[in-house]
Design a protein around this motif. Sequence first.
Motif, PDB file in Angstrom:
ATOM      1  N   VAL A  90      39.431  54.041  36.922  1.00 14.87           N
ATOM      2  CA  VAL A  90      39.384  52.949  35.840  1.00 14.87           C
ATOM      3  C   VAL A  90      40.753  52.376  35.564  1.00 14.87           C
ATOM      4  N   LYS A  91      41.168  51.049  35.499  1.00 16.15           N
ATOM      5  CA  LYS A  91      42.490  50.473  35.916  1.00 16.15           C
ATOM      6  C   LYS A  91      42.818  50.459  34.310  1.00 16.15           C
ATOM      7  N   THR A  92      44.088  51.359  34.155  1.00 20.78           N
ATOM      8  CA  THR A  92      44.407  52.012  32.659  1.00 20.78           C
ATOM      9  C   THR A  92      46.018  51.461  32.983  1.00 20.78           C
ATOM     10  N   LEU A  93      46.363  51.125  31.542  1.00 16.92           N
ATOM     11  CA  LEU A  93      47.650  50.887  30.993  1.00 16.92           C
ATOM     12  C   LEU A  93      47.920  51.895  29.833  1.00 16.92           C
ATOM     13  N   VAL A  94      49.231  52.507  30.019  1.00 18.28           N
ATOM     14  CA  VAL A  94      49.746  52.979  28.610  1.00 18.28           C
ATOM     15  C   VAL A  94      50.925  52.647  28.172  1.00 18.28           C
ATOM     16  N   VAL A  95      50.912  52.267  27.021  1.00 16.76           N
ATOM     17  CA  VAL A  95      52.091  51.579  26.382  1.00 16.76           C
ATOM     18  C   VAL A  95      52.635  52.461  25.155  1.00 16.76           C
ATOM     19  N   ASP A  96      53.998  52.600  25.314  1.00 17.61           N
ATOM     20  CA  ASP A  96      54.736  53.447  24.320  1.00 17.61           C
ATOM     21  C   ASP A  96      55.877  52.980  24.062  1.00 17.61           C
ATOM     22  N   LYS A  97      56.333  53.017  22.509  1.00 17.94           N
ATOM     23  CA  LYS A  97      57.732  52.466  22.218  1.00 17.94           C
ATOM     24  C   LYS A  97      58.892  53.365  22.922  1.00 17.94           C
ATOM     25  N   MET A 145      40.709  36.674  33.279  1.00 19.53           N
ATOM     26  CA  MET A 145      40.281  38.140  33.581  1.00 19.53           C
ATOM     27  C   MET A 145      41.407  39.143  32.929  1.00 19.53           C
ATOM     28  N   PRO A 146      40.970  40.322  32.314  1.00 18.55           N
ATOM     29  CA  PRO A 146      41.744  41.033  31.584  1.00 18.55           C
ATOM     30  C   PRO A 146      42.791  41.815  32.647  1.00 18.55           C
ATOM     31  N   ASP A 147      43.834  42.039  32.040  1.00 19.41           N
ATOM     32  CA  ASP A 147      44.923  42.761  33.103  1.00 19.41           C
ATOM     33  C   ASP A 147      44.386  43.930  33.286  1.00 19.41           C
ATOM     34  N   TYR A 148      43.693  44.694  32.419  1.00 20.96           N
ATOM     35  CA  TYR A 148      43.270  46.239  32.677  1.00 20.96           C
ATOM     36  C   TYR A 148      41.816  46.270  32.016  1.00 20.96           C
ATOM     37  N   ASP A 149      41.369  47.623  32.453  1.00 19.91           N
ATOM     38  CA  ASP A 149      40.028  47.778  31.900  1.00 19.91           C
ATOM     39  C   ASP A 149      40.441  48.699  30.598  1.00 19.91           C
ATOM     40  N   VAL A 150      41.401  49.384  30.420  1.00 19.77           N
ATOM     41  CA  VAL A 150      41.657  50.271  29.243  1.00 19.77           C
ATOM     42  C   VAL A 150      43.556  50.074  29.123  1.00 19.77           C
ATOM     43  N   ILE A 151      43.613  50.150  27.588  1.00 19.23           N
ATOM     44  CA  ILE A 151      44.888  50.019  27.387  1.00 19.23           C
ATOM     45  C   ILE A 151      45.081  51.507  26.178  1.00 19.23           C
ATOM     46  N   ILE A 152      45.930  52.434  26.541  1.00 18.02           N
ATOM     47  CA  ILE A 152      46.198  53.456  25.778  1.00 18.02           C
ATOM     48  C   ILE A 152      47.320  53.317  24.812  1.00 18.02           C
ATOM     49  N   VAL A 153      47.266  53.434  23.820  1.00 16.34           N
ATOM     50  CA  VAL A 153      48.618  53.218  22.962  1.00 16.34           C
ATOM     51  C   VAL A 153      49.113  54.713  22.509  1.00 16.34           C
ATOM     52  N   GLY A 154      50.045  55.052  23.371  1.00 20.35           N
ATOM     53  CA  GLY A 154      50.919  56.497  23.219  1.00 20.35           C
ATOM     54  C   GLY A 154      50.736  57.226  24.390  1.00 20.35           C
ATOM     55  N   ALA A 155      51.911  57.369  24.856  1.00 16.95           N
ATOM     56  CA  ALA A 155      51.941  58.381  26.090  1.00 16.95           C
ATOM     57  C   ALA A 155      52.615  59.812  25.473  1.00 16.95           C
ATOM     58  N   GLY A 156      51.911  60.304  24.899  1.00 14.02           N
ATOM     59  CA  GLY A 156      51.900  61.692  24.486  1.00 14.02           C
ATOM     60  C   GLY A 156      50.977  62.681  24.987  1.00 14.02           C
ATOM     61  N   SER A 157      50.646  63.963  24.092  1.00 12.32           N
ATOM     62  CA  SER A 157      49.847  65.122  24.410  1.00 12.32           C
ATOM     63  C   SER A 157      48.528  64.471  24.741  1.00 12.32           C
ATOM     64  N   VAL A 158      47.912  63.503  24.111  1.00 11.69           N
ATOM     65  CA  VAL A 158      46.559  63.145  24.235  1.00 11.69           C
ATOM     66  C   VAL A 158      46.714  61.871  25.185  1.00 11.69           C
ATOM     67  N   GLY A 159      47.520  60.868  25.187  1.00 10.27           N
ATOM     68  CA  GLY A 159      47.540  59.566  25.841  1.00 10.27           C
ATOM     69  C   GLY A 159      47.689  59.814  27.440  1.00 10.27           C
ATOM     70  N   VAL A 160      48.413  60.758  27.659  1.00  7.80           N
ATOM     71  CA  VAL A 160      48.853  60.880  29.295  1.00  7.80           C
ATOM     72  C   VAL A 160      47.910  61.744  29.937  1.00  7.80           C
ATOM     73  N   PRO A 161      47.324  62.664  29.503  1.00 10.61           N
ATOM     74  CA  PRO A 161      46.028  63.268  30.281  1.00 10.61           C
ATOM     75  C   PRO A 161      44.919  62.368  30.107  1.00 10.61           C
ATOM     76  N   THR A 162      44.709  61.694  29.062  1.00  8.30           N
ATOM     77  CA  THR A 162      43.609  60.529  29.191  1.00  8.30           C
ATOM     78  C   THR A 162      43.796  59.602  30.106  1.00  8.30           C
ATOM     79  N   ALA A 163      44.897  58.965  30.261  1.00  5.30           N
ATOM     80  CA  ALA A 163      45.231  58.019  31.419  1.00  5.30           C
ATOM     81  C   ALA A 163      45.116  58.792  33.060  1.00  5.30           C
ATOM     82  N   MET A 164      45.359  60.134  33.075  1.00  8.01           N
ATOM     83  CA  MET A 164      45.057  60.915  34.060  1.00  8.01           C
ATOM     84  C   MET A 164      43.489  61.006  34.437  1.00  8.01           C
TER      85      MET A 164
END
Length: 384
Positions: free
Chosen positions: A27-34, A1-20
């Motif tokens: 939706v089970k969401t993971l955000v990854v950022d360097k 089974m997948p760990d998450y429903d969605v993975i977002i690459v980038g915890a910035g101006s677009v990625g963070v409100p999209t995760a919200m």
Amino acid sequence: MPDYDVIIVGAGSVGVPTAMALADKGVKTLVVDKHPSVGQGENKHAIGGIRATHTDPAKILVCLKSLDVFSTWRERFGQEIEWLKGGYIFPVYRETEEKLLKSFLPFQKEYGLNIDFKGPDDIAAAVPGINREGLIGGTISPDDGSASPLLACNFFFQRARALGATFQFKADVTGILVEKGAVTGVATSAGRFSAPVVIDAAGPYSADLNRSLGVDIPVVSESHEGAVTEPVQMFCPAMVVDMRPAEGSLNYYYYQNKHGQLIFCITPDPPIPGTSHDETSRFLPQVCSRMVSLMPRLKHIRVRRVWRGLYPMTPDGSPFVGWNRKVDGLLHATGMCGQGFMLGPGVGEVVARMVIRNETPEDRIVLEKFSLYRDLGAGMEALK
């Protein structure tokens, strides 16, 4: 089974409100950022302007939603993001800009924008101290405003986590994983994570990210500089945009934030490609001479800090938002062309509805205009 429903690459101006927005829909969401925390990429370089004053219907619709999020945040959650409803003002000194701005008004009002063309006395009253010589008038859109990019991003992050989103920092993405033409997750310096949907919110680094799976996306990074002054008594909270070109620049703009500081930026001409964050010696003399010419009262204000950020540019100045047609499960939310902060919350809600397959008629207008597969030779948006 997948760990998450969605993975977002980038915890910035677009990625963070999209995760919200995704987490709000369950939706089970993971955000990854360097980076070690949210907003440490280009979000912290944003100057904070938020406007629905555009000539593209998609941008108007998305930014009207973003304005609703920013303007009601303190009322809804009790958190101070330094929202200031100062409006946007485009002063006009030439017949060229007058005709251009007036030609947009019927269209802008049709899509719900509160805007009008005002005479020189109204513009002078709204921008005390503006140079009256040759002033014809200008447009005022009073519902636009500004907020703190770092505070907003941090509180969006807190809200996303409270709703169930997960964030993995210090995780540099080395590739998007694909099997049989479909996304299966991402490989990062912190390990592999699986999901059937990966959202590219990598901004100026989207081209490299997509190249890892053989997808060519025309996002090119350009450098823009900004600055902030010492605080002074509030006299003009509006974002003032001078559209007249000058040597080395297309336009410039500034506003006064809640602390009384003036924050300003310039659009270099020709553009400055690359990913350098180093300040230059050209910027301050160039922009300050323009600002003092427009607003003589600014000549004694001291500049506190200068910085340089990156704009992820597309050929026509509009973002890419939508599903990739070659790789199943790859969703683009990138190429915001320096407008990621103002577009972010609105784009996030559109993307969330895409993921759960519940788009609205307005979403379809946005997705058609922001499609990766649109005609990119139509020219730059007039108010980019």
